[in-house]
Scaffold this motif. Sequence first.
Motif, PDB file in Angstrom:
ATOM      1  N   MET A   1       0.853  -1.184   0.000  1.00 35.18           N
ATOM      2  CA  MET A   1       0.000   0.000   0.000  1.00 35.18           C
ATOM      3  C   MET A   1       0.892   1.238   0.000  1.00 35.18           C
ATOM      4  N   LEU A   2       0.855   1.993  -1.100  1.00 35.10           N
ATOM      5  CA  LEU A   2       1.722   3.159  -1.269  1.00 35.10           C
ATOM      6  C   LEU A   2       0.878   4.361  -1.680  1.00 35.10           C
ATOM      7  N   PRO A   3       0.185   4.986  -0.736  1.00 34.08           N
ATOM      8  CA  PRO A   3      -0.690   6.104  -1.079  1.00 34.08           C
ATOM      9  C   PRO A   3       0.097   7.380  -1.352  1.00 34.08           C
ATOM     10  N   ASN A   4      -0.351   8.098  -2.347  1.00 29.18           N
ATOM     11  CA  ASN A   4       0.184   9.419  -2.682  1.00 29.18           C
ATOM     12  C   ASN A   4      -0.800  10.087  -3.634  1.00 29.18           C
ATOM     13  N   PRO A   5      -0.823  11.406  -3.696  1.00 30.88           N
ATOM     14  CA  PRO A   5      -1.694  12.077  -4.671  1.00 30.88           C
ATOM     15  C   PRO A   5      -1.354  11.633  -6.091  1.00 30.88           C
ATOM     16  N   VAL A   6      -2.374  11.381  -6.886  1.00 32.67           N
ATOM     17  CA  VAL A   6      -2.142  10.922  -8.254  1.00 32.67           C
ATOM     18  C   VAL A   6      -1.350  11.946  -9.055  1.00 32.67           C
ATOM     19  N   ASP A   7      -1.547  13.244  -8.777  1.00 31.90           N
ATOM     20  CA  ASP A   7      -0.846  14.238  -9.586  1.00 31.90           C
ATOM     21  C   ASP A   7       0.651  14.316  -9.280  1.00 31.90           C
ATOM     22  N   GLU A   8       1.110  13.543  -8.301  1.00 30.32           N
ATOM     23  CA  GLU A   8       2.552  13.435  -8.104  1.00 30.32           C
ATOM     24  C   GLU A   8       3.186  12.497  -9.131  1.00 30.32           C
ATOM     25  N   GLY A   9       2.350  11.671  -9.776  1.00 30.83           N
ATOM     26  CA  GLY A   9       2.830  10.821 -10.862  1.00 30.83           C
ATOM     27  C   GLY A   9       3.861   9.787 -10.443  1.00 30.83           C
ATOM     28  N   ARG A  10       3.654   9.177  -9.275  1.00 26.37           N
ATOM     29  CA  ARG A  10       4.617   8.184  -8.781  1.00 26.37           C
ATOM     30  C   ARG A  10       4.410   6.861  -9.511  1.00 26.37           C
ATOM     31  N   THR A  11       4.813   6.813 -10.767  1.00 31.41           N
ATOM     32  CA  THR A  11       4.564   5.619 -11.585  1.00 31.41           C
ATOM     33  C   THR A  11       5.296   4.392 -11.061  1.00 31.41           C
ATOM     34  N   ASP A  12       6.417   4.593 -10.372  1.00 29.67           N
ATOM     35  CA  ASP A  12       7.128   3.456  -9.787  1.00 29.67           C
ATOM     36  C   ASP A  12       6.261   2.779  -8.732  1.00 29.67           C
ATOM     37  N   GLU A  13       5.581   3.591  -7.928  1.00 27.24           N
ATOM     38  CA  GLU A  13       4.696   3.048  -6.904  1.00 27.24           C
ATOM     39  C   GLU A  13       3.475   2.381  -7.531  1.00 27.24           C
ATOM     40  N   TRP A  14       2.925   3.032  -8.554  1.00 24.83           N
ATOM     41  CA  TRP A  14       1.765   2.445  -9.225  1.00 24.83           C
ATOM     42  C   TRP A  14       2.099   1.048  -9.745  1.00 24.83           C
ATOM     43  N   GLN A  15       3.245   0.954 -10.413  1.00 24.45           N
ATOM     44  CA  GLN A  15       3.625  -0.326 -11.001  1.00 24.45           C
ATOM     45  C   GLN A  15       3.873  -1.385  -9.936  1.00 24.45           C
ATOM     46  N   ARG A  16       4.495  -0.962  -8.841  1.00 24.94           N
ATOM     47  CA  ARG A  16       4.763  -1.919  -7.758  1.00 24.94           C
ATOM     48  C   ARG A  16       3.466  -2.460  -7.179  1.00 24.94           C
ATOM     49  N   MET A  17       2.474  -1.579  -6.983  1.00 22.56           N
ATOM     50  CA  MET A  17       1.195  -2.045  -6.447  1.00 22.56           C
ATOM     51  C   MET A  17       0.469  -2.950  -7.444  1.00 22.56           C
ATOM     52  N   LEU A  18       0.489  -2.583  -8.709  1.00 23.47           N
ATOM     53  CA  LEU A  18      -0.148  -3.426  -9.722  1.00 23.47           C
ATOM     54  C   LEU A  18       0.529  -4.791  -9.807  1.00 23.47           C
ATOM     55  N   ASP A  19       1.867  -4.784  -9.802  1.00 23.78           N
ATOM     56  CA  ASP A  19       2.616  -6.034  -9.941  1.00 23.78           C
ATOM     57  C   ASP A  19       2.409  -6.960  -8.748  1.00 23.78           C
ATOM     58  N   THR A  20       2.282  -6.383  -7.559  1.00 23.71           N
ATOM     59  CA  THR A  20       2.127  -7.199  -6.353  1.00 23.71           C
ATOM     60  C   THR A  20       0.672  -7.551  -6.095  1.00 23.71           C
ATOM     61  N   ASN A  21      -0.180  -6.548  -6.034  1.00 22.65           N
ATOM     62  CA  ASN A  21      -1.565  -6.747  -5.590  1.00 22.65           C
ATOM     63  C   ASN A  21      -2.444  -7.428  -6.621  1.00 22.65           C
ATOM     64  N   VAL A  22      -2.158  -7.216  -7.899  1.00 26.68           N
ATOM     65  CA  VAL A  22      -2.995  -7.798  -8.955  1.00 26.68           C
ATOM     66  C   VAL A  22      -2.247  -8.905  -9.697  1.00 26.68           C
ATOM     67  N   SER A  23      -1.179  -8.542 -10.384  1.00 23.92           N
ATOM     68  CA  SER A  23      -0.454  -9.552 -11.176  1.00 23.92           C
ATOM     69  C   SER A  23       0.152 -10.631 -10.289  1.00 23.92           C
ATOM     70  N   GLY A  24       0.633 -10.233  -9.102  1.00 25.95           N
ATOM     71  CA  GLY A  24       1.205 -11.225  -8.195  1.00 25.95           C
ATOM     72  C   GLY A  24       0.181 -12.264  -7.782  1.00 25.95           C
ATOM     73  N   ALA A  25      -1.020 -11.800  -7.441  1.00 27.46           N
ATOM     74  CA  ALA A  25      -2.090 -12.735  -7.091  1.00 27.46           C
ATOM     75  C   ALA A  25      -2.428 -13.644  -8.264  1.00 27.46           C
ATOM     76  N   LEU A  26      -2.467 -13.081  -9.463  1.00 28.73           N
ATOM     77  CA  LEU A  26      -2.770 -13.887 -10.649  1.00 28.73           C
ATOM     78  C   LEU A  26      -1.697 -14.950 -10.908  1.00 28.73           C
ATOM     79  N   ARG A  27      -0.443 -14.586 -10.691  1.00 25.20           N
ATOM     80  CA  ARG A  27       0.631 -15.571 -10.891  1.00 25.20           C
ATOM     81  C   ARG A  27       0.469 -16.763  -9.943  1.00 25.20           C
ATOM     82  N   ILE A  28       0.133 -16.469  -8.701  1.00 30.32           N
ATOM     83  CA  ILE A  28      -0.072 -17.544  -7.731  1.00 30.32           C
ATOM     84  C   ILE A  28      -1.298 -18.377  -8.102  1.00 30.32           C
ATOM     85  N   ILE A  29      -2.358 -17.719  -8.505  1.00 30.22           N
ATOM     86  CA  ILE A  29      -3.564 -18.445  -8.924  1.00 30.22           C
ATOM     87  C   ILE A  29      -3.256 -19.353 -10.106  1.00 30.22           C
TER      88      ILE A  29
END
Length: 253
Positions: A96-124
């Motif tokens: 969980m890496l909260p920040n205002p979207v207009d800060e554009g923290r794409t590294d954080e976005w990708q990390r959350m997507l890779d772990t929370n969504v894609s990571g779960a899918l890989r295990i499934i």
Amino acid sequence: MSYETLAGRTAVITGAASGMGAATAGLLAAQGVRVALLARRAERLEEVAAKIVSEGGEALVVVTDVTDQASVDTAAERVHTAYGRADLVVNAAGVMLPNPVDEGRTDEWQRMLDTNVSGALRIIRAFTPDLVAAAADGRTADLVNISSIGAHVTFPHYAVYGATKAALSHLSASLRTEFGPRDVRVTNIEPGLTDTELAGHIDNAELSSQLDGMFDALGALSGDDIADLIAYTTSRPRHVNLRQLIVLPTRQA
């Protein structure tokens, strides 16, 4: 509380180095479940496993990065070699890496997507054949995804985190249409404010302070509370699927 029907099962638990994952591993192992502990931090996994073994349980340390497909593939091979097929899979890894979207923290976005969504899918993907085979053999088979109340309750600056959890909640609902007819249960758990290491990942001082204020005002669930819910859910008769569970501290609206 005793969950006698869990004895003899084999569980794969991601995020098992701390928080909900570690608590779930400990509780399931105490009920006679063989637990495969998946996470990145080897030292922490060894500590969790040592405690389980010292209390008479059985645990396998499998250092795994759910954001890496090769790592997940290797983990599945290790689990299968040591324990055979799994019949209980818990996706507890998350960030969980909260920040205002207009800060554009794409590294954080990708990390959350890779772990929370894609990571779960890989295990499934890695353990679906196990679950389907277990159910076909007449055994209980469970997939448990740990989402968040943030999947459908909005909080300022948590937009991307909430979106990843909404994706996981929707994925769980959709998977029930595929797995249910084959007797594989899918449970989606959405905890509210919970005292885990997730809060420690926040590097925004203002948001960190706000979260601390919420803990002070509302209190929080513990990893043990979520583990208890998972044990209860997965110990129901195999024809009973507790599909969607929202759990909050009593003071959280």
